[in-house]
Design an enzyme around this catalytic site. Structure first.
Site, PDB file in Angstrom:
ATOM      1  N   CYS A  96      -8.392 -57.878 -53.280  1.00 15.86           N
ATOM      2  CA  CYS A  96      -8.220 -56.620 -53.989  1.00 15.86           C
ATOM      3  C   CYS A  96      -8.365 -55.503 -53.381  1.00 15.86           C
ATOM      4  O   CYS A  96      -8.877 -55.069 -52.674  1.00 15.86           O
ATOM      5  CB  CYS A  96      -9.942 -56.593 -54.739  1.00 15.86           C
ATOM      6  SG  CYS A  96     -10.250 -55.090 -56.122  1.00 15.86           S
ATOM      7  N   CYS A 120      -1.833 -53.623 -56.261  1.00 14.26           N
ATOM      8  CA  CYS A 120      -2.937 -53.950 -56.652  1.00 14.26           C
ATOM      9  C   CYS A 120      -3.184 -55.649 -57.019  1.00 14.26           C
ATOM     10  O   CYS A 120      -1.709 -56.276 -58.093  1.00 14.26           O
ATOM     11  CB  CYS A 120      -2.791 -53.538 -58.460  1.00 14.26           C
ATOM     12  SG  CYS A 120      -4.170 -53.628 -59.360  1.00 14.26           S
TER      13      CYS A 120
END
Ligand code: DGL
Length: 264
Positions: free
Chosen positions: A69, A183
């Protein structure tokens, strides 16, 4: 076991790539779907949630956790490595995904980064890329609407939203030669980004980058690598309990999985 943590299921696309090259290890994945998206939260909240996720993975047997992440890597990695690991788990490791991605940018000239608001506001990509390629220009575009739409699996809504973000990025520079989908949720909609990004522009995906770095890390640390179980076991955890959570996990992972709901 090797642990993977994400605010949701974006990290499953990274795990999937890792498993192709390192199929013998055992993996445990945790998605904090109940509290996603992290991208619009404060640094303190992102740290706190990531900390809880990593703790859970360690408690369940992970020796190494990859923060799959960008937002957690940006807001929590350094503090976890400096303040939490030494006193609590000196024998374990936490790795992030920003620096490995920045390292791949040595040849790019004008780089476009799509990421969450938290990652963009931190300017972490600009700072890290400058260490490897000081002459590169980095143009950033926050995409705060994407993760909430992707996490409910509402892909049909995405085209016009992605088109708007791509146009906004190219208004900052028409010279962009390389795009980072910064992302982990965006990898699954690379085809939608590609609809609006000309073919001559390279789109960098993080699955392959993370796999390569992890492989090298394990090769360079044989004493650590040999402590990891190679039982091909896979555990999938989520904090989410919406009715479509199982279906969504399988959409990201690309095959059927046993998903266990946990509380952090
Ligand atoms: N997959 C996370 C990332 O790479 C998504 C962030 C979010 O939850 O907003 O940044």
């Amino acid at each position: 076991m090797i642990g993977f943590f994400d605010s949701g299921f974006g990290g499953l696309t990274i795990l999937k790539e890792v498993e192709k090259i390192l199929p013998d290890y055992s993996y445990i994945y945790l998605g904090d779907n109940a509290r996603t998206p992290y991208g619009n939260l404060s640094q303190e909240k992102i740290y706190q949630y990531t900390h809880q996720g990593v703790d859970e993975l360690f408690r369940r047997g992970a020796n190494l956790v990859v923060l799959a992440c960008n937002t957690s890597s940006t807001m929590a990695l350094k503090r976890l490595q400096q303040e939490y690991l030494p006193g609590n788990h000196p024998d374990k490791k936490i790795l992030g995904i920003i620096i490995p991605t920045a390292e791949e940018m040595i040849r790019a000239k004008n780089i476009g980064v799509f990421a969450t608001q938290a990652t963009v506001s931190s300017c972490v990509y600009r700072a890290e890329i400058a260490k490897f390629n000081p002459r590169a220009n980095v143009f950033q575009q926050a995409c705060p609407a994407l993760v909430p739409i992707i996490e409910v699996g509402n892909f049909a809504q995405l085209e016009s939203v992605v088109q708007r973000y791509v146009e906004e990025l190219f208004e900052k520079s028409a010279e962009i030669d390389t795009i980072i989908l910064g992302c982990t949720h965006y990898g699954i909609i690379e085809n939608i980004f590609r609809m609006y990004i000309p073919d001559k522009i390279k789109i960098v995906l993080q699955g392959e980058i993370v796999t390569d770095k992890l492989r090298k890390y394990l090769n360079n640390h044989p004493e650590f690598r040999d402590r990891l179980k190679r039982a091909k076991k896979k555990i999938f955890l989520t904090t989410g309990n919406s009715p479509h959570i199982q279906q969504l996990a399988e959409l990201f992972y690309g095959e059927k999985i046993d998903l266990e709901v946990v509380k952090l």
